[in-house]
Design an enzyme around this catalytic site. Sequence first.
Site, short mmCIF file in Angstrom:
data_model
loop_
_atom_site.label_atom_id
_atom_site.label_comp_id
_atom_site.label_asym_id
_atom_site.label_seq_id
_atom_site.Cartn_x
_atom_site.Cartn_y
_atom_site.Cartn_z
N CYS A 1 81.31 8.97 3.59
CA CYS A 1 81.35 8.10 4.77
C CYS A 1 82.77 7.66 5.10
O CYS A 1 83.57 7.38 4.22
CB CYS A 1 80.44 6.89 4.57
SG CYS A 1 78.69 7.34 4.46
N SER B 1 77.87 -2.66 -1.31
CA SER B 1 78.34 -1.37 -0.84
C SER B 1 79.81 -1.46 -0.49
O SER B 1 80.31 -2.53 -0.13
CB SER B 1 77.54 -0.96 0.40
OG SER B 1 78.20 0.05 1.12
#
EC number: 4.2.1.9
Length: 616
Positions: A195, A517
């Site tokens: 990502c 995260s």
Amino acid sequence: MPKYRSATTTHGRNMAGARALWRATGMTDADFGKPIIAVVNSFTQFVPGHVHLRDLGKLVAEQIEAAGGVAKEFNTIAVDDGIAMGHGGMLYSLPSRELIADSVEYMVNAHCADAMVCISNCDKITPGMLMASLRLNIPVIFVSGGPMEAGKTKLSDQIIKLDLVDAMIQGADPKVSDSQSAQVERSACPTCGSCSGMFTANSMNCLTEALGLSQPGNGSLLATHADRKQLFLNAGKRIVELTKRYYEQDDESALPRNIASKAAFENAMTLDIAMGGSTNTVLHLLAAAQEAEIDFTMSDIDKLSRKVPQLCKVAPSTQKYHMEDVHRAGGVIGILGELDRAGLLNRDVKNVLGLTLPQTLEQYDIIVTQDDAVKNMFRAGPAGIRTTQAFSQDCRWDTLDDDRSNGCIRSLEHAYSKDGGLAVLYGNFAENGCIVKTAGVDDSILKFTGPAKVYESQDDAVEAILGGKVVAGDVVVIRYEGPKGGPGMQEMLYPTSFLKSMGLGKACALITDGRFSGGTSGLSIGHVSPEAASGGSIGLIEDGDLIAIDIPNRGIQLQVSDAELAARREAQEARGDKAWTPKNRERQVSFALRAYASLATSADKGAVRDKSKLGG
């Protein structure tokens, strides 16, 4: 002179059976005596960061064999934290790190491999392979799959950059239309790769550069760019050189524990703080250091965090810059160059190319290098074409970003902030510390006091946030989500994202013994140690208790008297077998996860297994 490990299975009449089996894999008489090098791949169709790795192991293997080695490839598992997020699948993410480390050890030791090339990319795969590499201490080179291109879409007549977190926030924001949410979702993750922000995967792949175990460009060069192919080709050639240096020249400097020394760990953490990396990197560096038998602790991280400024700010801390922009500004080496000029790095370290830090900077730092090929490599940019194929485009930026005053990477004099992007806080319910990503905290809430809203699970907290039960000024406490209590130390990206969706991103704090995260930003404090399930005082907090957070002074305090806390602890202990367990939480936990929980330590120890429970 060390003997090739593989000779155990390739030499001697008593190994005729093993050689017969090796022959069945394609080996010949000419191969017996060559180093056997494991190509540790992690291809899977489940994970965008790994979907393009299928053929890359073969690419590395061909170079190994051309350089005089024998390549044998195997695969590890790979969990996608984003897909596993927000449901029971997240319980498996952190435990998969140990499973990956063990599986690499099992394969490499069972077959007596001499060295490894680790092809990793996403959140737990790089740390798991790193732990295995330092545990085994045989020559290794890391080469990751590379970052995803940033998503882009047009909203309100303006092209904006996007990533996974934007899709999550907009999907939960009741003010966003279905059509806009769908537009963002379809645009957020356009290519293969990890990502696109400075999330956990990219943070860890950057840190392998600082540790010296991967090549310059590894952390920032896009997965889709043709230039990345050269990293894989070089890794295959170089690992044979490293292997022969150790086994044939008795050169222990080729071993990972001598490359990733304590000085290198300090450099890696310094980089992490300067670039505002994911808080998960703290967990993984602590775990890796233990595998390397290096005395590197939360105390070391705390000391570094107090003197290292923030020189780089990337999504999720800002939407202006993503990994493709970091690369254009010189990548990891660009940040290390500024840190070195500020006198903040240990210079007496080497990398897998055999270069010292000063030599690496001289050759690869875009501010000082005279090498046009290096400058051209850092101009590698995005194509903006949806693809799952590695090396599928060769677009380049017209210019490099060498503006150290206002660009993506800053000099010490023009730092984003004098305090770094990560901080360790201590207090009466975080006696062993907790972590906050200061890079993502608005200046207005660096000091924050509010009443606790206590939840025994992430699910309950999410329900309360979306149900409007959390209001401005609250401190959301999510406990029994640590390594043992979860088990598995779930990431809390959904709660933090939903706070933003509800307009509370700068109006609330969130504290947990779980983790976050790499996509998390805001006043999000995790890794509270000891965790609740281990008798940590976070388990004594009650609704309405005032909690004071003071990031500038590295403090976090439950404003309850010692006498009251002692009384609460006594009441908790009186619960007997139910002491230090969540109340009214129904959660199905598999045998595999219970086995993990039985040995798990709190986050301040890296959430590794407690060896003392095994008599070791």
